[in-house]
Design a protein around this motif. Structure first.
Motif, short mmCIF file in Angstrom:
data_model
loop_
_atom_site.label_atom_id
_atom_site.label_comp_id
_atom_site.label_asym_id
_atom_site.label_seq_id
_atom_site.Cartn_x
_atom_site.Cartn_y
_atom_site.Cartn_z
N LEU A 1 15.41 56.93 16.25
CA LEU A 1 14.90 57.42 16.54
C LEU A 1 16.24 58.86 16.64
N GLU A 2 16.77 58.62 17.47
CA GLU A 2 17.40 59.76 17.58
C GLU A 2 18.61 60.12 16.87
N ALA A 3 18.92 58.91 15.66
CA ALA A 3 19.72 59.30 15.17
C ALA A 3 19.12 60.28 13.57
N THR A 4 18.02 59.88 13.73
CA THR A 4 16.87 60.66 12.44
C THR A 4 16.68 62.69 13.35
N LEU A 5 16.64 62.44 14.13
CA LEU A 5 16.54 63.86 14.78
C LEU A 5 18.30 64.44 14.59
N ASN A 6 19.24 63.67 15.01
CA ASN A 6 20.84 64.06 14.90
C ASN A 6 20.60 64.65 13.11
N ALA A 7 20.81 63.81 12.88
CA ALA A 7 20.72 64.08 10.72
C ALA A 7 19.93 64.77 10.21
N VAL A 8 18.94 65.27 10.60
CA VAL A 8 17.85 66.10 9.70
C VAL A 8 18.43 67.93 10.35
N ASN A 9 18.34 67.78 11.12
CA ASN A 9 18.96 69.08 12.49
C ASN A 9 20.31 69.17 12.20
N THR A 10 21.54 68.51 11.93
CA THR A 10 22.94 68.82 11.53
C THR A 10 22.30 68.64 10.65
N PHE B 1 19.92 74.55 14.89
CA PHE B 1 19.68 74.02 15.39
C PHE B 1 19.78 72.93 16.17
N ARG B 2 18.51 72.45 17.45
CA ARG B 2 19.77 72.05 18.74
C ARG B 2 19.12 70.49 17.82
N PRO B 3 20.40 69.31 18.31
CA PRO B 3 20.57 67.98 17.71
C PRO B 3 18.60 67.28 17.56
N ASP B 4 18.73 67.83 18.80
CA ASP B 4 17.01 66.89 19.27
C ASP B 4 16.04 68.47 18.71
N ALA B 5 16.23 69.34 17.66
CA ALA B 5 15.08 69.64 17.65
C ALA B 5 13.90 69.24 17.38
N ALA B 6 12.80 69.26 16.99
CA ALA B 6 10.99 68.43 16.87
C ALA B 6 11.36 68.91 14.65
N HIS B 7 11.01 67.62 14.85
CA HIS B 7 11.38 67.71 12.97
C HIS B 7 9.81 67.20 12.49
N GLU C 1 0.58 67.96 9.58
CA GLU C 1 1.54 66.93 9.18
C GLU C 1 1.62 67.33 11.47
N SER C 2 2.60 66.13 11.49
CA SER C 2 2.96 65.59 12.60
C SER C 2 4.54 65.91 13.79
N ASP C 3 4.61 66.84 14.36
CA ASP C 3 5.92 66.66 14.86
C ASP C 3 6.89 65.83 15.54
N LEU C 4 7.55 65.19 15.37
CA LEU C 4 8.51 64.29 16.60
C LEU C 4 9.12 65.09 17.22
N VAL C 5 8.67 64.99 18.64
CA VAL C 5 9.70 65.61 19.75
C VAL C 5 10.38 64.75 20.29
N HIS C 6 11.47 65.39 21.35
CA HIS C 6 12.13 64.52 22.05
C HIS C 6 12.18 65.48 23.50
#
Length: 388
Positions: free
Chosen positions: A23-32, A112-118, A165-170
């Motif tokens: 999940l962390e790698a995914t948020l990092n990728a989509v926000n990058t 966008f922050r690396p851990d911003a919601a997606h 939709e549902s938002d993934l939040v860290h």
């Protein structure tokens, strides 16, 4: 008359270490990828969703290992962010044209922050509500059986009304999914009068029935939090900054919980008595009112808008009518005879009409004026419906 009720349900994910890493790698990728799309949009002055897709879709899909649907969500997230930014610019919320702040905002791409919601839709995320797990797309493949925890009421709402939709939040080391739920229309009960709600400094909310929400205890908590924040800001150390961040979350939860409880009590009283709720229109309140410095601090630190939003959505769920009225001079107007005079307020708590001699707590008097304006406003806005 019916009202549409849209709610969000937040559930806490309980991923294993391997699932959390995915999940962390995914948020990092989509926000990058979102930052890259944002730079491209800013350079080419292209901000519409479909136009951005032509320029960025293939690049971010191949360059960041994103699935087709995830790549489209990244582009839409960027387009939505610029839509919000441009609306704020038009409304003057980011400074006047030519100001340093406005120039800085206009010349810098949104980041966008690396851990911003997606956001996730049903193609990328599936819910197994009966066993409290989800299956979710990640850059490391589909991750199945990610456990989550929720109350019985939340599970019931998700099963019956989840939509969109549902938002993934860290946040603070924890993982959450925030799902949108559309509840069925609730018949709006024709109000037999209105409960006026005055929002203020000494008391967060006072109703025309005489109920006052806040008092010394709550204000003491707010003052203590403010003093602690001031001392930590003065220190400026790394540990102080970490504690400040933690306290900010604590204060936000405290304010939200307080606002929820106040809103519930107000809506319950209105529903029990068959009345609607009249609220002050607080648009641009921070620019409109003049207060002493200690009161300005309180005005800016408490979420009056959030309280109004909580009252509105809880009222909609209960079928209680809500109307917003002009709050001008409600604190100076006599609720008995209508006389308006600054001298009607000899002090903060007291209202004493210089014309008819009517005396009342100042906040209760203002709430009664708001209730009267609610009755008048409702009559005007629904005159055509009644005639038909």
């Amino acid at each position: 008359m019916c009202s549409i009720v849209r709610l969000v349900v937040q559930v806490k994910l309980l991923p294993t270490p391997e699932q959390a890493a995915a999940l962390e790698a995914t948020l990092n990728a989509v926000n990058t990828a979102a930052c890259q799309v944002s730079r491209l949009a800013h350079q080419q002055r292209t901000f519409r969703n479909y136009d951005l897709r032509k320029h960025a879709y293939e690049e971010i899909k191949a360059g960041y290992g994103l699935a087709a649907q995830a790549a489209q969500h990244v582009i839409k997230k960027v387009a939505d962010a610029y839509t919000t930014l441009h609306a704020n610019l038009r409304n003057g919320n980011l400074g006047k044209p030519g100001s340093a702040r406005r120039r800085s905002v206009e010349s810098t791409p949104i980041a966008f922050r690396p851990d911003a919601a997606h956001p996730y839709d049903d193609r990328c995320l599936s819910w197994q509500i009966d066993v409290a797990t989800v299956s979710i797309w990640t850059v490391r493949g589909r991750v199945k059986k990610v456990a989550f925890t929720a109350s019985a009421e939340q599970l019931k709402t998700l099963a019956a009304h989840r939509k969109g939709e549902s938002d993934l939040v860290h946040r603070d080391g924890m993982w959450f999914l925030i799902a949108t739920c559309d509840l069925p229309d609730v018949p709006l009960t024709p109000p037999g009068g209105f409960v006026g709600v005055d929002l203020g400094i000494a008391n967060i909310a006072t109703t025309s029935t005489g109920a006052r929400h806040s008092g010394k205890g709550l204000n003491a908590v707010r003052h203590r939090q403010r003093e602690l924040r001031r001392r930590l800001q003065a220190k400026g150390t790394k540990s102080a900054k970490r504690l400040l961040k933690k306290r900010r979350r604590t204060e936000a939860r405290f304010a939200a919980d307080t606002n929820h409880r106040i809103a519930k009590q107000i809506v319950t009283e209105a529903e029990r008595t068959g009345q609607g709720i009249a609220l002050e229109d607080l648009q641009n309140i921070r620019d409109r009112v003049r207060l002493r410095k200690p009161q300005r601090v309180t005005l800016h630190s408490w979420s009056f808008h959030q309280l109004g939003a909580f009252i509105t959505y809880k009222a909609a769920r209960a079928g209680v009518a809500v109307i917003h009225v002009d709050p001008s001079y409600t604190s100076q107007q006599c609720s008995a005879c209508g006389h308006v005079d600054r001298k009607n307020r000899p002090d903060q708590e007291t209202f004493l009409c210089t014309s008819c001699g009517f005396a009342e707590h100042a906040d209760v008097n203002a709430a009664r004026n708001i209730a009267s304006r609610g009755v008048a406003g409702w009559a005007v806005s629904h005159a055509a419906d009644d005639a038909a």
